[in-house]
Write a protein that holds these residues in place. Structure first.
Motif, PDB file in Angstrom:
ATOM      1  N   UNK A 115       0.825  -1.209   0.000  1.00  0.00           N
ATOM      2  CA  UNK A 115       0.000   0.000   0.000  1.00  0.00           C
ATOM      3  C   UNK A 115       0.859   1.259   0.000  1.00  0.00           C
ATOM      4  N   UNK A 116       2.008   1.222   0.670  1.00  0.00           N
ATOM      5  CA  UNK A 116       2.898   2.382   0.631  1.00  0.00           C
ATOM      6  C   UNK A 116       3.464   2.595  -0.772  1.00  0.00           C
ATOM      7  N   UNK A 117       3.767   1.508  -1.469  1.00  0.00           N
ATOM      8  CA  UNK A 117       4.280   1.646  -2.839  1.00  0.00           C
ATOM      9  C   UNK A 117       3.215   2.229  -3.769  1.00  0.00           C
ATOM     10  N   UNK A 118       1.977   1.803  -3.574  1.00  0.00           N
ATOM     11  CA  UNK A 118       0.889   2.301  -4.419  1.00  0.00           C
ATOM     12  C   UNK A 118       0.615   3.771  -4.130  1.00  0.00           C
ATOM     13  N   UNK A 119       0.723   4.151  -2.865  1.00  0.00           N
ATOM     14  CA  UNK A 119       0.547   5.548  -2.487  1.00  0.00           C
ATOM     15  C   UNK A 119      -0.868   6.047  -2.699  1.00  0.00           C
ATOM     16  N   UNK A 120      -0.982   7.253  -3.208  1.00  0.00           N
ATOM     17  CA  UNK A 120      -2.285   7.900  -3.342  1.00  0.00           C
ATOM     18  C   UNK A 120      -3.196   7.210  -4.345  1.00  0.00           C
ATOM     19  N   UNK A 121      -2.634   6.335  -5.176  1.00  0.00           N
ATOM     20  CA  UNK A 121      -3.457   5.628  -6.161  1.00  0.00           C
ATOM     21  C   UNK A 121      -4.255   4.486  -5.543  1.00  0.00           C
ATOM     22  N   UNK A 122      -3.970   4.160  -4.288  1.00  0.00           N
ATOM     23  CA  UNK A 122      -4.681   3.060  -3.632  1.00  0.00           C
ATOM     24  C   UNK A 122      -6.149   3.410  -3.428  1.00  0.00           C
ATOM     25  N   UNK A 123      -6.975   2.391  -3.429  1.00  0.00           N
ATOM     26  CA  UNK A 123      -8.408   2.549  -3.188  1.00  0.00           C
ATOM     27  C   UNK A 123      -8.655   2.471  -1.686  1.00  0.00           C
ATOM     28  N   UNK A 124      -9.010   3.589  -1.032  1.00  0.00           N
ATOM     29  CA  UNK A 124      -9.213   3.533   0.422  1.00  0.00           C
ATOM     30  C   UNK A 124     -10.346   2.603   0.829  1.00  0.00           C
ATOM     31  N   UNK A 125     -11.328   2.415  -0.055  1.00  0.00           N
ATOM     32  CA  UNK A 125     -12.397   1.483   0.269  1.00  0.00           C
ATOM     33  C   UNK A 125     -11.890   0.060   0.410  1.00  0.00           C
ATOM     34  N   UNK A 126     -10.974  -0.340  -0.461  1.00  0.00           N
ATOM     35  CA  UNK A 126     -10.397  -1.682  -0.365  1.00  0.00           C
ATOM     36  C   UNK A 126      -9.570  -1.818   0.911  1.00  0.00           C
ATOM     37  N   UNK A 127      -8.825  -0.765   1.247  1.00  0.00           N
ATOM     38  CA  UNK A 127      -8.040  -0.801   2.481  1.00  0.00           C
ATOM     39  C   UNK A 127      -8.966  -0.917   3.686  1.00  0.00           C
ATOM     40  N   UNK A 128     -10.046  -0.151   3.695  1.00  0.00           N
ATOM     41  CA  UNK A 128     -10.975  -0.197   4.824  1.00  0.00           C
ATOM     42  C   UNK A 128     -11.668  -1.552   4.927  1.00  0.00           C
ATOM     43  N   UNK A 129     -11.908  -2.194   3.790  1.00  0.00           N
ATOM     44  CA  UNK A 129     -12.465  -3.549   3.827  1.00  0.00           C
ATOM     45  C   UNK A 129     -11.494  -4.496   4.528  1.00  0.00           C
ATOM     46  N   UNK A 130     -10.206  -4.386   4.217  1.00  0.00           N
ATOM     47  CA  UNK A 130      -9.214  -5.236   4.870  1.00  0.00           C
ATOM     48  C   UNK A 130      -9.160  -4.950   6.369  1.00  0.00           C
ATOM     49  N   UNK A 131      -9.222  -3.678   6.733  1.00  0.00           N
ATOM     50  CA  UNK A 131      -9.249  -3.325   8.152  1.00  0.00           C
ATOM     51  C   UNK A 131     -10.447  -3.961   8.844  1.00  0.00           C
ATOM     52  N   UNK A 132     -11.596  -3.916   8.196  1.00  0.00           N
ATOM     53  CA  UNK A 132     -12.809  -4.483   8.787  1.00  0.00           C
ATOM     54  C   UNK A 132     -12.650  -5.974   9.046  1.00  0.00           C
ATOM     55  N   UNK A 133     -12.127  -6.694   8.071  1.00  0.00           N
ATOM     56  CA  UNK A 133     -11.908  -8.133   8.246  1.00  0.00           C
ATOM     57  C   UNK A 133     -10.964  -8.409   9.414  1.00  0.00           C
ATOM     58  N   UNK A 134      -9.866  -7.672   9.465  1.00  0.00           N
ATOM     59  CA  UNK A 134      -8.869  -7.906  10.509  1.00  0.00           C
ATOM     60  C   UNK A 134      -9.419  -7.545  11.886  1.00  0.00           C
ATOM     61  N   UNK A 135     -10.084  -6.405  11.985  1.00  0.00           N
ATOM     62  CA  UNK A 135     -10.591  -5.968  13.287  1.00  0.00           C
ATOM     63  C   UNK A 135     -11.661  -6.926  13.809  1.00  0.00           C
ATOM     64  N   UNK A 136     -12.562  -7.333  12.943  1.00  0.00           N
ATOM     65  CA  UNK A 136     -13.620  -8.246  13.387  1.00  0.00           C
ATOM     66  C   UNK A 136     -13.037  -9.562  13.901  1.00  0.00           C
ATOM     67  N   UNK A 137     -12.106 -10.129  13.163  1.00  0.00           N
ATOM     68  CA  UNK A 137     -11.576 -11.422  13.586  1.00  0.00           C
ATOM     69  C   UNK A 137     -10.610 -11.290  14.758  1.00  0.00           C
ATOM     70  N   UNK A 138      -9.985 -10.136  14.906  1.00  0.00           N
ATOM     71  CA  UNK A 138      -9.192  -9.911  16.114  1.00  0.00           C
ATOM     72  C   UNK A 138     -10.111  -9.843  17.326  1.00  0.00           C
ATOM     73  N   UNK A 139     -11.254  -9.183  17.168  1.00  0.00           N
ATOM     74  CA  UNK A 139     -12.238  -9.167  18.258  1.00  0.00           C
ATOM     75  C   UNK A 139     -12.700 -10.588  18.563  1.00  0.00           C
ATOM     76  N   UNK A 140     -12.996 -11.367  17.530  1.00  0.00           N
ATOM     77  CA  UNK A 140     -13.421 -12.755  17.738  1.00  0.00           C
ATOM     78  C   UNK A 140     -12.385 -13.525  18.557  1.00  0.00           C
ATOM     79  N   UNK A 141     -11.124 -13.371  18.176  1.00  0.00           N
ATOM     80  CA  UNK A 141     -10.061 -14.103  18.862  1.00  0.00           C
ATOM     81  C   UNK A 141      -9.892 -13.611  20.296  1.00  0.00           C
TER      82      UNK A 141
END
Length: 202
Positions: A115-141
């Motif tokens: 994501x740092x290499x992609x920089x401003x061209x990254x899709x923040x929605x895709x990044x936020x989707x990844x955050x959602x997956x990680x946060x939810x399953x971290x809560x589960x664990x």
């Protein structure tokens, strides 16, 4: 001990989700994802071998299966971003807390470096989707192993805003159990889990 709870499917990448305005700009999204990944690595490392058989808020997985799923997530995210084929339903290979934490952190670093290499061209929605997956399953664990480390509130706030935008009541389908009603002043991680069909009170 939490009882078997709501469904915890492996969800598809954002290309198959509703198109909504991004929750934040790219830089903020990547910073929050990085913090969420750091904490998830800590949660994996906190698992004791005698906890691997414990049930989790995900009806399909015990702690060992949930941990293995988390360990695989950053590599699957990156493979999907780079255009590779990803079998989101494939079972994750078993691992141990020590090896799993090391593998997860290395894969998380690769994802953030991308994501740092992609920089401003990254899709923040895709990044936020990844955050959602990680946060939810971290809560589960954390919920399954009674991990008392405070979870990163900014990550849960970002995830809750993203999931709320992506998942109106009419389109929940079978991917999520019905939302659980909680008081508005409940901790943000609990409100996120409740919106995703987990019951933090169990």
């Amino acid at each position: 001990m939490p009882r078997l709870g709501g469904t915890c499917p492996t969800r598809p990448p954002p290309a198959t989700l509703r198109r909504t305005p991004p929750v934040s700009d790219t830089y903020e999204s990547v910073v929050v994802l990085s913090r969420a990944l750091d904490q998830s690595g800590d949660a994996i490392a906190a698992v004791h071998p005698d906890q691997l058989h414990l049930r989790t808020p995900c009806a399909e997985w015990d702690v060992a299966q949930l941990m293995a799923h988390l360990v695989e997530a950053p590599a699957k995210f990156l493979r999907g971003i780079e255009g590779g084929a990803v079998d989101w339903a494939a079972p994750a290979p078993p691992t141990t807390p020590t090896a799993g934490a090391a593998d997860f952190r290395a894969r998380a670093d690769d994802l953030i470096h991308h994501w740092h290499r992609v920089g401003a061209a990254a899709d923040p929605g895709r990044v936020d989707w990844q955050t959602t997956e990680i946060v939810l399953h971290t809560w589960d664990l954390a919920h399954a192993i009674d991990w008392e480390e405070p979870l990163v509130p900014e990550a849960a706030e970002r995830a809750l805003a993203f999931l709320t935008a992506q998942l109106p009541a009419a389109s929940r389908g079978t991917a999520f159990a019905p939302a659980v009603d909680l008081l508005d002043d409940a901790p943000v991680h609990d409100r996120l889990a409740a919106f995703a069909g987990r019951d933090p009170r169990l």
